[in-house]
Design an enzyme around this catalytic site. Structure first.
Site, mmCIF file in Angstrom:
data_model
loop_
_atom_site.group_PDB
_atom_site.id
_atom_site.type_symbol
_atom_site.label_atom_id
_atom_site.label_comp_id
_atom_site.label_asym_id
_atom_site.label_seq_id
_atom_site.Cartn_x
_atom_site.Cartn_y
_atom_site.Cartn_z
ATOM 1 N N GLN A 9 0.821 -1.196 0.000
ATOM 2 C CA GLN A 9 0.000 0.000 0.000
ATOM 3 C C GLN A 9 0.865 1.261 0.000
ATOM 4 O O GLN A 9 2.075 1.209 0.221
ATOM 5 C CB GLN A 9 -0.931 -0.003 1.213
ATOM 6 C CG GLN A 9 -1.892 -1.181 1.207
ATOM 7 C CD GLN A 9 -3.009 -1.005 2.200
ATOM 8 O OE1 GLN A 9 -3.486 0.090 2.461
ATOM 9 N NE2 GLN A 9 -3.452 -2.109 2.779
ATOM 10 N N LYS A 25 2.405 7.008 6.539
ATOM 11 C CA LYS A 25 1.190 6.328 6.094
ATOM 12 C C LYS A 25 0.040 7.324 6.164
ATOM 13 O O LYS A 25 -0.298 7.812 7.244
ATOM 14 C CB LYS A 25 0.888 5.121 6.987
ATOM 15 C CG LYS A 25 1.755 3.910 6.726
ATOM 16 C CD LYS A 25 1.215 2.689 7.464
ATOM 17 C CE LYS A 25 1.978 1.437 7.096
ATOM 18 N NZ LYS A 25 1.395 0.215 7.719
ATOM 19 N N ASP A 44 -4.845 0.402 4.949
ATOM 20 C CA ASP A 44 -4.293 0.570 6.290
ATOM 21 C C ASP A 44 -4.907 1.783 6.979
ATOM 22 O O ASP A 44 -5.190 2.800 6.338
ATOM 23 C CB ASP A 44 -2.777 0.755 6.223
ATOM 24 C CG ASP A 44 -2.050 -0.554 5.954
ATOM 25 O OD1 ASP A 44 -2.718 -1.603 5.906
ATOM 26 O OD2 ASP A 44 -0.822 -0.521 5.791
ATOM 27 N N ASP A 187 -4.332 -9.603 9.662
ATOM 28 C CA ASP A 187 -3.647 -9.532 8.368
ATOM 29 C C ASP A 187 -2.132 -9.686 8.488
ATOM 30 O O ASP A 187 -1.396 -9.189 7.653
ATOM 31 C CB ASP A 187 -3.978 -8.191 7.697
ATOM 32 C CG ASP A 187 -3.616 -8.169 6.218
ATOM 33 O OD1 ASP A 187 -3.906 -9.158 5.525
ATOM 34 O OD2 ASP A 187 -3.037 -7.173 5.754
ATOM 35 N N GLU A 192 8.792 -10.065 10.281
ATOM 36 C CA GLU A 192 10.181 -9.674 10.071
ATOM 37 C C GLU A 192 10.974 -9.856 11.356
ATOM 38 O O GLU A 192 10.433 -9.685 12.455
ATOM 39 C CB GLU A 192 10.272 -8.203 9.626
ATOM 40 C CG GLU A 192 9.690 -7.924 8.252
ATOM 41 C CD GLU A 192 8.196 -7.663 8.261
ATOM 42 O OE1 GLU A 192 7.619 -7.471 7.171
ATOM 43 O OE2 GLU A 192 7.595 -7.660 9.357
ATOM 44 N N ASP A 202 3.922 -3.155 10.481
ATOM 45 C CA ASP A 202 2.686 -3.193 9.686
ATOM 46 C C ASP A 202 1.465 -3.520 10.542
ATOM 47 O O ASP A 202 0.855 -4.590 10.423
ATOM 48 C CB ASP A 202 2.813 -4.204 8.542
ATOM 49 C CG ASP A 202 3.799 -3.747 7.482
ATOM 50 O OD1 ASP A 202 3.999 -2.522 7.361
ATOM 51 O OD2 ASP A 202 4.367 -4.595 6.783
#
Length: 217
Positions: A9, A25, A44, A187, A192, A202
């Site tokens: 996104q 974001k 998001d 989601d 990581e 995220d």
């Protein structure tokens, strides 16, 4: 200012004083908007990133990026954007807008400076230094309503996974699962690590409606 190639996104890379790079974001929804559809529907939510950072601090989960809410002016920032990003920054109804370049970015899905204050609200995420390695989550959903993942069918799945994962990583993933339940994030398809510790990155798909939560967990 430029596009971030990370994720699917729209995210903008901003350079602050002393060459500090951060991700921005943007806000796609009002803070009280109710999302419809599945638990992972929509774009998001920037406020989910902000609240997730504060919740992680309360829970002493220190592998979460520092996040703060900020407003930027796309119109004022246009001159700092690289050539690629400028190509995706149209003016609509006399407002500076952007749709960016990413997997789900579309020219008909834009965010713009607010008509009243001339700025775009969003979340600023400080980038975590060091080598970050990305893995597919062993509890990734299929994203198909009629198709169950292996972990949804196999009662011995956890025993199998425990033999494959580093023990500290497994404990971190358990923490991540609890954290995702608290923020209602359905989601987390990848995770990581940095120095063999799971990062809580995220967190933008959190805080869905109760109806979505019932369908997603």
């Amino acid at each position: 200012m430029k596009n971030s190639r990370r994720g699917t996104q729209l995210k903008l890379v901003l350079e602050l004083t002393n060459s500090q790079l951060v991700l921005f974001k943007p806000s796609w929804y009002s803070r009280d908007e109710i999302m419809n559809g599945s638990v992972y529907s929509g774009k998001d939510r920037h406020n989910s990133e902000i609240v997730s950072f504060h919740l992680a601090a309360i829970l002493n989960l220190r592998y979460t990026p520092i996040v703060a809410g900020r407003r930027i002016s796309l119109r004022d920032s246009l001159k700092y954007a690289d050539a690629e990003l400028q190509q995706t920054m149209p003016v609509v109804n006399n407002l500076q807008c952007v749709y960016g370049v990413c997997h789900f970015c579309k020219s008909d899905e834009i965010v713009c400076d607010d008509q009243q204050n001339g700025t775009l609200e969003g979340a600023v995420l400080f980038t975590i230094p060091g080598k970050i390695i990305k893995y597919r989550s062993p509890w990734q959903r299929t994203y198909k309503e009629q198709l169950k993942a292996e972990w949804e069918k196999n009662d011995n799945y956890c025993a199998l996974i425990s033999k494959k994962l580093n023990f500290d990583v497994l404990l971190d993933l358990i923490d991540a699962a609890i954290f995702d339940f608290l923020i209602q994030n359905g989601d987390r398809h990848h995770y990581e690590t940095r120095e063999n510790r799971v990062l809580l990155l995220d967190n933008g798909k959190g805080f869905v409606s109760d109806a979505q939560l019932g369908r997603g967990y």
